[in-house]
Design a protein around this motif. Structure first.
Motif, PDB file in Angstrom:
ATOM      1  N   UNK A  97     -32.568  26.623 -20.840  1.00 44.89           N
ATOM      2  CA  UNK A  97     -31.511  25.628 -21.053  1.00 44.89           C
ATOM      3  C   UNK A  97     -31.529  25.041 -22.456  1.00 44.89           C
ATOM      4  N   UNK A  98     -32.571  25.328 -23.234  1.00 41.47           N
ATOM      5  CA  UNK A  98     -32.762  24.659 -24.522  1.00 41.47           C
ATOM      6  C   UNK A  98     -31.567  24.829 -25.460  1.00 41.47           C
ATOM      7  N   UNK A  99     -31.063  26.064 -25.572  1.00 38.95           N
ATOM      8  CA  UNK A  99     -29.942  26.309 -26.479  1.00 38.95           C
ATOM      9  C   UNK A  99     -28.703  25.523 -26.092  1.00 38.95           C
ATOM     10  N   UNK A 100     -28.452  25.423 -24.807  1.00 36.97           N
ATOM     11  CA  UNK A 100     -27.292  24.640 -24.346  1.00 36.97           C
ATOM     12  C   UNK A 100     -27.476  23.158 -24.646  1.00 36.97           C
ATOM     13  N   UNK A 101     -28.706  22.671 -24.470  1.00 32.79           N
ATOM     14  CA  UNK A 101     -28.965  21.256 -24.728  1.00 32.79           C
ATOM     15  C   UNK A 101     -28.748  20.922 -26.205  1.00 32.79           C
ATOM     16  N   UNK A 102     -29.170  21.836 -27.103  1.00 35.22           N
ATOM     17  CA  UNK A 102     -28.974  21.577 -28.536  1.00 35.22           C
ATOM     18  C   UNK A 102     -27.504  21.605 -28.914  1.00 35.22           C
ATOM     19  N   UNK A 109     -26.064  20.152 -16.217  1.00 34.48           N
ATOM     20  CA  UNK A 109     -25.207  21.323 -16.375  1.00 34.48           C
ATOM     21  C   UNK A 109     -25.974  22.474 -17.038  1.00 34.48           C
ATOM     22  N   UNK A 110     -26.790  22.129 -18.043  1.00 33.63           N
ATOM     23  CA  UNK A 110     -27.571  23.150 -18.742  1.00 33.63           C
ATOM     24  C   UNK A 110     -28.600  23.790 -17.814  1.00 33.63           C
ATOM     25  N   UNK A 111     -29.245  22.980 -16.994  1.00 34.74           N
ATOM     26  CA  UNK A 111     -30.254  23.524 -16.068  1.00 34.74           C
ATOM     27  C   UNK A 111     -29.606  24.393 -14.993  1.00 34.74           C
ATOM     28  N   UNK A 116     -28.798  30.057 -13.089  1.00 27.53           N
ATOM     29  CA  UNK A 116     -27.960  31.230 -12.820  1.00 27.53           C
ATOM     30  C   UNK A 116     -28.445  32.429 -13.619  1.00 27.53           C
ATOM     31  N   UNK A 117     -28.785  32.208 -14.891  1.00 31.51           N
ATOM     32  CA  UNK A 117     -29.237  33.309 -15.724  1.00 31.51           C
ATOM     33  C   UNK A 117     -30.621  33.801 -15.313  1.00 31.51           C
ATOM     34  N   UNK A 118     -31.478  32.889 -14.888  1.00 28.44           N
ATOM     35  CA  UNK A 118     -32.790  33.327 -14.395  1.00 28.44           C
ATOM     36  C   UNK A 118     -32.631  34.237 -13.186  1.00 28.44           C
ATOM     37  N   UNK A 119     -31.690  33.914 -12.323  1.00 24.85           N
ATOM     38  CA  UNK A 119     -31.422  34.789 -11.175  1.00 24.85           C
ATOM     39  C   UNK A 119     -30.900  36.149 -11.635  1.00 24.85           C
ATOM     40  N   UNK A 149     -27.604  32.771 -22.346  1.00 22.65           N
ATOM     41  CA  UNK A 149     -27.004  31.655 -21.625  1.00 22.65           C
ATOM     42  C   UNK A 149     -25.989  30.910 -22.477  1.00 22.65           C
ATOM     43  N   UNK A 150     -26.116  30.981 -23.801  1.00 26.37           N
ATOM     44  CA  UNK A 150     -25.200  30.262 -24.694  1.00 26.37           C
ATOM     45  C   UNK A 150     -23.940  31.069 -24.978  1.00 26.37           C
ATOM     46  N   UNK A 151     -23.809  32.238 -24.342  1.00 28.50           N
ATOM     47  CA  UNK A 151     -22.640  33.103 -24.532  1.00 28.50           C
ATOM     48  C   UNK A 151     -22.391  33.376 -26.013  1.00 28.50           C
ATOM     49  N   UNK A 152     -23.384  33.971 -26.697  1.00 28.82           N
ATOM     50  CA  UNK A 152     -23.264  34.147 -28.148  1.00 28.82           C
ATOM     51  C   UNK A 152     -22.295  35.265 -28.519  1.00 28.82           C
TER      52      UNK A 152
END
Length: 348
Positions: A97-102, A109-111, A116-119, A149-152
């Motif tokens: 979730x770190x990238x979303x939090x930054x 929401x980030x967690x 979802x991505x961990x799954x 997760x950040x949809x880069x």
């Protein structure tokens, strides 16, 4: 092309001058020996190093130019390192979730997105663990989830499989191939392993001494190496076939025993250094042994590269001493043997 880059960096006596372009949904592998400049290119793309010249654009966005340098945290990119570089004091969920939090996303929401991505990467239920409680393969899957997760728009992979053991590497490589096929952005993979490039990349860019020496699809590069490094890099024998459990029936008619279960259309890759040559059929019952004819022999550094023709066409590297002791020359009939554990197999 979504990513277009001309990277110019002077590193001591080495001048890196590399151009590349990658389309959305495409994977470009950058290969080269140590010190060739490939990591420098990756650092520039990531915004970790300002180039001395050139230009980097993604779509209509200019990331690097003569009067512009967008820092890493402002670029729409994800990056996976060789040693995953997860934060040891954070849980796996909070790492992802770190990238979303930054980027200002609320913690809950980030967690949720991280879970979802961990799954998706097979780590459902591992979110509360710290990185030290994960295996190497699990940590690298978490690093991939953190990058995606950040949809880069750009995904950078820096030797993502090299720190894994052989068995884990096969599994993670297959999973990575699946995720890259689903990724809508462009991907740049830096690696020294030709098997990774053959398995994961749509195109290959080979860099030596700061310059591009060859570019093309993996098959094109393998078929027509242009430098000694490229020849050694792609000197493996790549054989298409169909997996039948622990055996692969080759399209050319032979069969190869493999250590891992294989099903359906696959590639078999055999490195020249794993092929042993004998004048008589070796004793015992090795699982992979075939008659062959030596059709060409070329000095190759401290070894002699032997091209073999037979039901399973191979390339073997033998020492100059062994070559002389066996009395090898073009036309010599030999037996070639390869351990099943030395055979790489992956989906076509």
């Amino acid at each position: 092309m979504s990513l277009r880059a001309h990277v110019v960096v002077r590193r001591g006596a080495l001048l890196v001058d590399v151009e590349l372009a990658v389309a959305d949904g495409e994977v470009l592998a950058v290969l080269g020996p140590n010190g060739a400049g490939k990591s420098t290119v990756l650092r520039v793309l990531a915004g970790l190093l300002a180039p001395d010249g050139g230009r980097v654009t993604v779509g209509d966005d200019v990331w690097d130019a003569e009067d512009r340098h967008v820092p890493a945290h402002e670029r729409s990119l994800g990056m996976v390192f060789q040693d995953h570089l997860l934060f040891p004091h954070l849980s796996t969920t909070d790492n992802v979730a770190f990238g979303l939090r930054t980027r200002g996303v609320r913690k809950a929401e980030a967690r949720t997105a991280a879970a979802r991505w961990l799954a998706r990467v097979g780590l459902d239920g591992f979110g509360d663990r710290r990185p030290t409680q994960l295996s190497g393969g699990q940590a690298q899957r978490a690093a991939l989830a953190r990058a995606l997760v950040v949809d880069p728009r750009l995904l950078l992979l820096d030797e993502p499989l090299s720190a894994l053991d052989a068995r884990t590497r096969l599994t993670v490589r297959a999973e990575l191939r699946r995720h890259l096929a689903e990724f809508a952005g462009c991907t740049v993979l830096v690696s020294h392993d030709p098997v990774d490039a053959m398995a994961l990349a749509d195109r290959v860019l080979v860099v030596e001494d700061g310059r591009v020496v060859q570019e093309g699809t993996p098959a094109e590069v393998a078929r027509m190496p242009r430098t000694d490094y490229v020849a050694r890099l792609v000197g493996l024998s790549l054989l298409p076939g169909v997996g039948r459990g622990r055996s692969v029936e080759l399209d050319c008619g032979g069969a190869v025993a493999v250590a891992e279960d294989a099903q359906g259309p696959v590639f078999v890759a055999v490195r020249p250094g794993t092929v042993a040559l004998y004048l008589a059929r070796p004793d015992g019952s090795p699982r992979n042994v075939w008659p062959a004819t030596l059709v060409a022999a070329t000095p190759h550094g401290s070894t002699v590269r032997c091209d073999l023709d037979g039901e399973v066409p191979l390339t073997a590297d033998v020492t100059a001493t062994a070559f002389a002791e066996l009395g090898l020359q073009p036309g010599t009939r030999v037996w070639a043997s390869v351990k099943a554990s030395e055979v790489a197999v992956y989906p076509r």
